[in-house]
Motif scaffolding. Structure first.
Motif: not given
Length: 265
Positions: A148-151, A162-168, A249-250
């Motif tokens: 995955g990318t971009n987390f 906008r808000a940070p990317h919170s996943g992959a 994931m949280r």
């Protein structure tokens, strides 16, 4: 790196936006254990000769030393404490420039109200901590073999921050099967404004996984799914530029890189 307990503190190192597995060595007469972290009581479970649990370090956590407490309840009823230190290391996240349908950037009143309602709904879901179902197998990648990318990326949509990317983002062709990262309970399975067709699984201990932009959902709320079970198919629903799986994931509310959980149980 882990420094074993020697009647003193255990020290763990974790990047911003990562999960960390803590371990408390078993002691004679130790009946139960929990870890107090970020004002949350996280149960630990015995595996062989250690008690273990998983904690989340948010992607915006302040770098430096953070304290956690292991609370040990003995068979005779008395309680002991052991110090734990989580040393949070700063991580530099990239910036992503994305172009999407303008309706997902400049929301009209109806869409804005909907997005707010759905945000509150998902935050309420992931704010619970259940213990009747816990991850007893290692976490796995929902699309085997895909990285995955971009987390954590600081995203700019159509020129607007906008808000940070919170996943992959796991890139795959539409229709690719999406598998549960671990055993869990389906706590949400429906279409949302930003994430399209979405599934959220509760794995216990405050650990939740989210699967977004699905073309089809294969589970219903309340289902208990196995590790690796197909829960949906890759799609391009919601705010997307192309078909892919957004895997989030949280962990006790902390936004963590889902790949930091792979292999943990």
């Amino acid at each position: 790196m882990v420094i074993p307990f020697l009647f003193a503190a255990a020290v763990y190192t974790a990047n911003q936006g990562s999960a960390v597995q803590v371990k408390v060595p078993n002691e004679p007469g130790l009946k139960s254990a929990q870890v107090i972290w970020q004002k949350k009581n996280v149960p630990a479970f015995r595996v062989d000769d250690v008690w273990t649990t998983i904690l989340g370090v948010d992607l915006d956590a302040k770098p430096g030393e953070h304290r956690a407490d292991a609370v040990l309840t003995m068979a005779d009823g008395h309680v002991e404490r052991r110090d734990i230190t989580i040393n949070v290391i700063a991580k530099k996240f990239p910036t992503s420039q994305l172009n999407v349908n303008e309706k997902f950037v400049e929301l009209n009143k109806a869409d804005l109200n909907r997005a707010h309602r759905e945000s509150k709904e998902t935050e309420a879901i992931t704010g619970h901590m259940t213990t009747d179902l816990v991850p007893d197998e290692p976490f796995t990648v929902p699309i085997p073999g895909i990285t995955g990318t971009n987390f954590g990326a600081r995203r700019i949509f159509n020129g607007e921050p906008r808000a940070p990317h919170s996943g992959a983002d796991l890139h795959a062709t539409a229709g690719t099967p999406v598998h549960a990262t671990n055993r869990g309970r389906v706590v949400l399975a429906k279409e949302l404004f930003f994430t399209g067709n979405t599934v959220i699984l509760d794995h216990g201990l405050g650990i939740y996984s989210l699967y977004a932009h699905l073309s089809r959902i294969e589970v219903t709320r309340g289902d208990i799914v196995k590790n690796g079970q197909i829960i949906g198919l890759v799609g391009a629903t919601g705010r997307v530029t192309a078909p892919h799986l957004h895997w989030g994931m949280r962990v006790q509310g902390a936004r963590v890189d889902p790949f930091s959980l792979v292999g943990l149980r």
